[in-house]
Design an enzyme around this catalytic site. Sequence first.
Site, mmCIF file in Angstrom:
data_model
loop_
_atom_site.group_PDB
_atom_site.id
_atom_site.type_symbol
_atom_site.label_atom_id
_atom_site.label_comp_id
_atom_site.label_asym_id
_atom_site.label_seq_id
_atom_site.Cartn_x
_atom_site.Cartn_y
_atom_site.Cartn_z
ATOM 1 N N ASP A 252 1.169 -1.112 0.366
ATOM 2 C CA ASP A 252 -0.583 0.878 -0.084
ATOM 3 C C ASP A 252 0.916 1.119 -0.361
ATOM 4 O O ASP A 252 1.647 1.469 1.807
ATOM 5 C CB ASP A 252 -0.968 -0.429 1.542
ATOM 6 C CG ASP A 252 -1.278 1.000 1.454
ATOM 7 O OD1 ASP A 252 -1.832 2.306 1.155
ATOM 8 O OD2 ASP A 252 -2.528 1.131 2.204
ATOM 9 N N ASN B 155 -6.405 11.558 -10.964
ATOM 10 C CA ASN B 155 -7.059 12.644 -12.316
ATOM 11 C C ASN B 155 -6.723 14.282 -12.305
ATOM 12 O O ASN B 155 -6.379 14.374 -11.071
ATOM 13 C CB ASN B 155 -8.792 12.144 -12.388
ATOM 14 C CG ASN B 155 -9.393 12.475 -10.928
ATOM 15 O OD1 ASN B 155 -9.494 13.549 -10.595
ATOM 16 N ND2 ASN B 155 -10.178 11.449 -10.214
ATOM 17 N N ASP C 162 -5.927 6.847 -5.767
ATOM 18 C CA ASP C 162 -5.786 8.652 -5.447
ATOM 19 C C ASP C 162 -6.894 8.748 -4.588
ATOM 20 O O ASP C 162 -6.604 9.322 -4.325
ATOM 21 C CB ASP C 162 -6.291 8.945 -7.099
ATOM 22 C CG ASP C 162 -6.662 10.941 -7.408
ATOM 23 O OD1 ASP C 162 -6.127 10.871 -5.873
ATOM 24 O OD2 ASP C 162 -7.500 10.693 -7.810
ATOM 25 N N SER D 6 -2.012 4.023 -14.675
ATOM 26 C CA SER D 6 -3.199 4.592 -15.281
ATOM 27 C C SER D 6 -3.430 2.504 -15.293
ATOM 28 O O SER D 6 -4.314 2.421 -16.874
ATOM 29 C CB SER D 6 -2.303 4.530 -17.099
ATOM 30 O OG SER D 6 -2.452 5.797 -16.568
#
Length: 169
Positions: free
Chosen positions: A9, A23, A33, A120
């Site tokens: 993590d 984003n 995010d 991504s």
Amino acid sequence: MKIELIKGDITKIKADAIVNAANSSLLGGGGVDGAIHRAGGQQILKECIDIRNRQGKCNTGEAVVTTAGNLPAKYVIHTVGPVWNDNEEKESKLLANCYKNSLKLAESLEAKIIAFPNISTGIYRFPKELAGKIAVDEVKNFKSDVIEKVIFVCFDAENEEIYKKLLKE
């Protein structure tokens, strides 16, 4: 520059800077995010709003920085990865820019240790093998007198295996 691989993590990593796969709104979202915004607390969101008020959204491939709030890092570098739409040349270049611009920003902050997630490869559907190759190539080709260690933090076993293989080459 040492390269390390961790399955775990990214919000728990002690580093000078961790990278957020943000984003373009910078207001938090899903995946890494959302996790960074939740763990880091309101300070990160407040600074992201200040950045947006100053410059508008963050464009794909670009990077901006905030403090890390409640995270064990000093900074969060927010970079916007490309959404995969089968335009390999364009999207690969944009993803490479995420790594390049994040490393340049980390260097300007005099960060010695920077941690990257798999940018991504979640809801943005970038092919994991290609994304891993781009990430490893960009880090290996980046010359720095400031950054001492780059940590790739893989959230899942699939990405971890891909990076293990790429880092052996």
